[in-house]
Design a protein around this motif. Structure first.
Motif, PDB file in Angstrom:
ATOM      1  N   ARG A 100      -0.675   1.856 -19.306  1.00 39.33           N
ATOM      2  CA  ARG A 100      -1.847   2.732 -19.077  1.00 39.33           C
ATOM      3  C   ARG A 100      -1.430   3.743 -18.045  1.00 39.33           C
ATOM      4  NH1 ARG A 100      -4.021   0.787 -23.431  1.00 39.33           N
ATOM      5  NH2 ARG A 100      -4.521  -1.363 -22.796  1.00 39.33           N
ATOM      6  N   GLU A 101      -0.347   3.830 -17.278  1.00 38.86           N
ATOM      7  CA  GLU A 101      -0.224   4.960 -16.358  1.00 38.86           C
ATOM      8  C   GLU A 101       0.651   4.816 -15.442  1.00 38.86           C
ATOM      9  OE1 GLU A 101      -2.602   5.997 -11.906  1.00 38.86           O
ATOM     10  OE2 GLU A 101      -3.843   4.308 -13.070  1.00 38.86           O
ATOM     11  N   MET A 102       1.090   6.462 -15.095  1.00 32.23           N
ATOM     12  CA  MET A 102       2.403   7.016 -14.959  1.00 32.23           C
ATOM     13  C   MET A 102       2.221   7.869 -13.411  1.00 32.23           C
ATOM     14  SD  MET A 102       5.796   8.129 -16.480  1.00 32.23           S
ATOM     15  CE  MET A 102       4.866  10.178 -17.134  1.00 32.23           C
ATOM     16  N   ILE A 103       2.797   7.393 -12.270  1.00 27.64           N
ATOM     17  CA  ILE A 103       2.089   8.310 -10.946  1.00 27.64           C
ATOM     18  C   ILE A 103       3.607   8.396 -10.522  1.00 27.64           C
ATOM     19  CG2 ILE A 103       1.457   8.086  -8.779  1.00 27.64           C
ATOM     20  CD1 ILE A 103      -0.697   5.936  -9.452  1.00 27.64           C
ATOM     21  N   TYR A 104       4.128  10.081  -9.980  1.00 29.81           N
ATOM     22  CA  TYR A 104       5.347  11.023  -9.864  1.00 29.81           C
ATOM     23  C   TYR A 104       4.975  10.445  -8.318  1.00 29.81           C
ATOM     24  CZ  TYR A 104       8.406  14.028  -7.537  1.00 29.81           C
ATOM     25  OH  TYR A 104       8.611  14.285  -6.465  1.00 29.81           O
ATOM     26  N   VAL A 105       5.582  10.057  -7.113  1.00 30.65           N
ATOM     27  CA  VAL A 105       4.709  10.000  -6.022  1.00 30.65           C
ATOM     28  C   VAL A 105       6.425  10.930  -5.348  1.00 30.65           C
ATOM     29  CG1 VAL A 105       5.098   9.324  -4.129  1.00 30.65           C
ATOM     30  CG2 VAL A 105       4.067   7.921  -6.031  1.00 30.65           C
ATOM     31  N   GLU A 153       0.798  -1.155   0.050  1.00 31.21           N
ATOM     32  CA  GLU A 153       0.112   0.265  -0.144  1.00 31.21           C
ATOM     33  C   GLU A 153       0.622   1.227  -0.030  1.00 31.21           C
ATOM     34  OE1 GLU A 153      -2.630  -2.831   1.778  1.00 31.21           O
ATOM     35  OE2 GLU A 153      -0.329  -2.644   1.406  1.00 31.21           O
ATOM     36  N   SER A 154       1.914   1.115   1.235  1.00 33.31           N
ATOM     37  CA  SER A 154       2.515   2.482   1.120  1.00 33.31           C
ATOM     38  C   SER A 154       3.547   2.455  -0.475  1.00 33.31           C
ATOM     39  CB  SER A 154       3.922   2.570   2.115  1.00 33.31           C
ATOM     40  OG  SER A 154       4.438   1.522   1.525  1.00 33.31           O
ATOM     41  N   LEU A 155       3.986   1.545  -0.875  1.00 28.32           N
ATOM     42  CA  LEU A 155       5.090   1.456  -2.244  1.00 28.32           C
ATOM     43  C   LEU A 155       4.057   2.053  -3.356  1.00 28.32           C
ATOM     44  CD1 LEU A 155       7.211   0.522  -3.707  1.00 28.32           C
ATOM     45  CD2 LEU A 155       6.555  -1.305  -3.960  1.00 28.32           C
ATOM     46  N   VAL A 156       2.816   2.014  -3.473  1.00 30.77           N
ATOM     47  CA  VAL A 156       2.242   2.540  -5.003  1.00 30.77           C
ATOM     48  C   VAL A 156       1.253   3.363  -4.046  1.00 30.77           C
ATOM     49  CG1 VAL A 156       1.755   0.152  -5.581  1.00 30.77           C
ATOM     50  CG2 VAL A 156       0.307   0.621  -3.965  1.00 30.77           C
ATOM     51  N   ALA A 157       1.740   4.156  -3.444  1.00 34.03           N
ATOM     52  CA  ALA A 157       1.096   4.852  -2.445  1.00 34.03           C
ATOM     53  C   ALA A 157      -0.502   5.642  -2.529  1.00 34.03           C
ATOM     54  CB  ALA A 157       1.236   6.922  -4.032  1.00 34.03           C
ATOM     55  N   CYS A 158      -1.036   4.415  -2.070  1.00 32.86           N
ATOM     56  CA  CYS A 158      -2.426   3.549  -1.870  1.00 32.86           C
ATOM     57  C   CYS A 158      -3.259   3.803  -3.486  1.00 32.86           C
ATOM     58  CB  CYS A 158      -2.873   4.481  -0.522  1.00 32.86           C
ATOM     59  SG  CYS A 158      -2.148   4.342   1.167  1.00 32.86           S
ATOM     60  N   HIS A 159      -2.418   3.543  -4.455  1.00 30.47           N
ATOM     61  CA  HIS A 159      -3.817   2.980  -5.371  1.00 30.47           C
ATOM     62  C   HIS A 159      -4.600   2.012  -5.139  1.00 30.47           C
ATOM     63  CE1 HIS A 159      -4.743   3.018  -9.245  1.00 30.47           C
ATOM     64  NE2 HIS A 159      -3.644   3.792  -9.990  1.00 30.47           N
ATOM     65  N   PRO A 160      -5.431   2.181  -5.296  1.00 26.42           N
ATOM     66  CA  PRO A 160      -6.698   0.639  -4.851  1.00 26.42           C
ATOM     67  C   PRO A 160      -6.544  -0.328  -6.408  1.00 26.42           C
ATOM     68  CG  PRO A 160      -7.869   2.835  -5.915  1.00 26.42           C
ATOM     69  CD  PRO A 160      -6.415   3.168  -5.096  1.00 26.42           C
ATOM     70  N   ASN A 182      11.675   1.658   5.545  1.00 30.58           N
ATOM     71  CA  ASN A 182      10.773   2.051   5.103  1.00 30.58           C
ATOM     72  C   ASN A 182      11.264   2.913   3.661  1.00 30.58           C
ATOM     73  OD1 ASN A 182       8.445   0.122   5.498  1.00 30.58           O
ATOM     74  ND2 ASN A 182       8.114   2.010   7.271  1.00 30.58           N
ATOM     75  N   ILE A 183      12.151   2.364   2.878  1.00 29.06           N
ATOM     76  CA  ILE A 183      13.038   3.166   2.658  1.00 29.06           C
ATOM     77  C   ILE A 183      12.235   3.622   0.917  1.00 29.06           C
ATOM     78  CG2 ILE A 183      15.020   3.623   0.951  1.00 29.06           C
ATOM     79  CD1 ILE A 183      17.196   2.920   3.055  1.00 29.06           C
ATOM     80  N   PHE A 184      12.453   2.391   0.174  1.00 27.67           N
ATOM     81  CA  PHE A 184      11.698   2.365  -0.574  1.00 27.67           C
ATOM     82  C   PHE A 184       9.827   3.264  -0.573  1.00 27.67           C
ATOM     83  CE2 PHE A 184      14.380  -1.260  -1.259  1.00 27.67           C
ATOM     84  CZ  PHE A 184      15.041  -1.425  -1.700  1.00 27.67           C
ATOM     85  N   ALA A 185       9.152   3.144   0.347  1.00 20.78           N
ATOM     86  CA  ALA A 185       8.022   3.794   0.615  1.00 20.78           C
ATOM     87  C   ALA A 185       7.956   5.081   0.698  1.00 20.78           C
ATOM     88  CB  ALA A 185       7.473   2.852   1.229  1.00 20.78           C
ATOM     89  N   ARG A 186       9.555   6.026   1.293  1.00 20.87           N
ATOM     90  CA  ARG A 186       9.610   6.655   2.107  1.00 20.87           C
ATOM     91  C   ARG A 186      10.103   7.963   0.530  1.00 20.87           C
ATOM     92  NH1 ARG A 186      12.664   5.556   7.153  1.00 20.87           N
ATOM     93  NH2 ARG A 186      12.186   8.267   7.713  1.00 20.87           N
ATOM     94  N   ASN A 187      11.026   7.270  -0.065  1.00 21.68           N
ATOM     95  CA  ASN A 187      11.633   7.281  -1.547  1.00 21.68           C
ATOM     96  C   ASN A 187      10.821   8.473  -2.269  1.00 21.68           C
ATOM     97  OD1 ASN A 187      14.285   7.304   0.233  1.00 21.68           O
ATOM     98  ND2 ASN A 187      15.348   7.035  -1.288  1.00 21.68           N
TER      99      ASN A 187
END
Length: 282
Positions: A155-160, A115-122, A177-182
């Motif tokens: 299909r989609e690209m997201i910048y976090v 969830e954190s890695l993909v920025a909560c994208h459902p 959580n480095i990969f989900a924080r960076n």
């Protein structure tokens, strides 16, 4: 103890400032100074320029040109077997396996959530629940471009937006959580395997993340999430160049549940090369 010290230093470093300064320097044309810096970098990190299209340090006008260097046509052999999935980048396979209970292994003792890695994208949470993942770390010595592991339609690209911690082995073993924080760019593809994502993770001194269909995604770093959607206009084939980091970082590749089976001989810490077999389609 040493890793803990490195982690403390990472928290204290002005990471954004250092990255901005380095990014500014890396795009400057400084003539002989640039050539001298590239030669010094190659010597320090044992970079093999003989594989590149431009084998002479003086042929690169900027440091960024050097980081984004392309390889000779025959430098990497692509596994063309119909069911094969290939390594997306040169580097080290730092982790791989199954996403269990929405958890991915970062390093021994450290997990982070899908969830954190993909920025909560459902949709992506649904797509990759109990799926498979492979994490490839690109060190400064590596070829810095990343490639498609299989045929796909974007299909989609997201910048976090996020932090810029180092993603070296020492810090991934110490900082949770480095990969989900960076900072990261998430590219979602439709493939014959089902959904597949390539997640491009930023880090300290990574001056830029660039993709071939949209150019430079970061910088600028505006601190806001950005999203692009696509229909059928961008189709990429297995082994095709996707883009580059302006210095090494990490690529996390996600697959749906029961889509792939990793090669039997793989182990954590393996050196990876673009085009080598990573897995095969089930």
């Amino acid at each position: 103890m040493l890793n803990q010290l490195k982690a403390i230093i990472q928290y204290l470093l002005p990471k954004q400032f250092l990255t901005i300064i380095f990014g500014w320097l890396a795009k400057k044309q400084l003539g002989k100074v640039t050539t001298w810096m590239i030669k010094g970098f190659c010597k320090l990190y044992r970079v093999d320029l003989s594989e590149a299209k431009l084998t002479n340090a003086a042929d690169y006008k900027t440091f960024n040109d050097f980081f984004a260097r392309e390889l000779k046509e025959d430098a990497r052999e692509i596994d063309t077997a119909e069911n094969s999935i290939i390594m997306p980048a040169d580097g080290v396979l730092s982790q791989f396996g199954t996403i269990q209970d929405s958890q991915l292994l970062q390093a021994k003792g450290h997990f982070y959530s899908l969830e954190s890695l993909v920025a909560c994208h459902p949709d992506m949470i649904k797509y990759f629940q109990n799926g498979s993942y492979a994490t490839t770390y690109l060190s400064p010595k590596n070829y810095h471009r990343f490639h498609m592991p299989c045929d796909g339609t974007l299909r989609e690209m997201i910048y976090v937006p996020g932090s810029l911690f180092s993603v070296s082995k020492a810090t991934t073993e110490s900082i949770p959580n480095i990969f989900a924080r960076n900072e990261r760019v998430i590219c979602l593809f439709e493939t014959e395997l089902g959904p597949m994502a390539q997640i491009l993770v930023g880090a300290t001194i990574v001056g830029s993340i660039e993709v071939d269909w949209a150019g430079i995604i970061t910088p600028p770093r505006e601190g806001i999430m950005k999203r692009w959607t696509y229909s059928d206009e961008i189709k990429l084939s297995k082994g095709q160049d996707m883009g580059c980091f302006k210095l090494g970082s990490t690529v996390i590749t996600l697959f749906a549940s029961n889509a792939i089976e990793f090669s039997n001989n793989l182990k954590v810490g393996d050196v990876t090369r673009v085009g080598q077999k990573l897995a095969e389609r089930i």
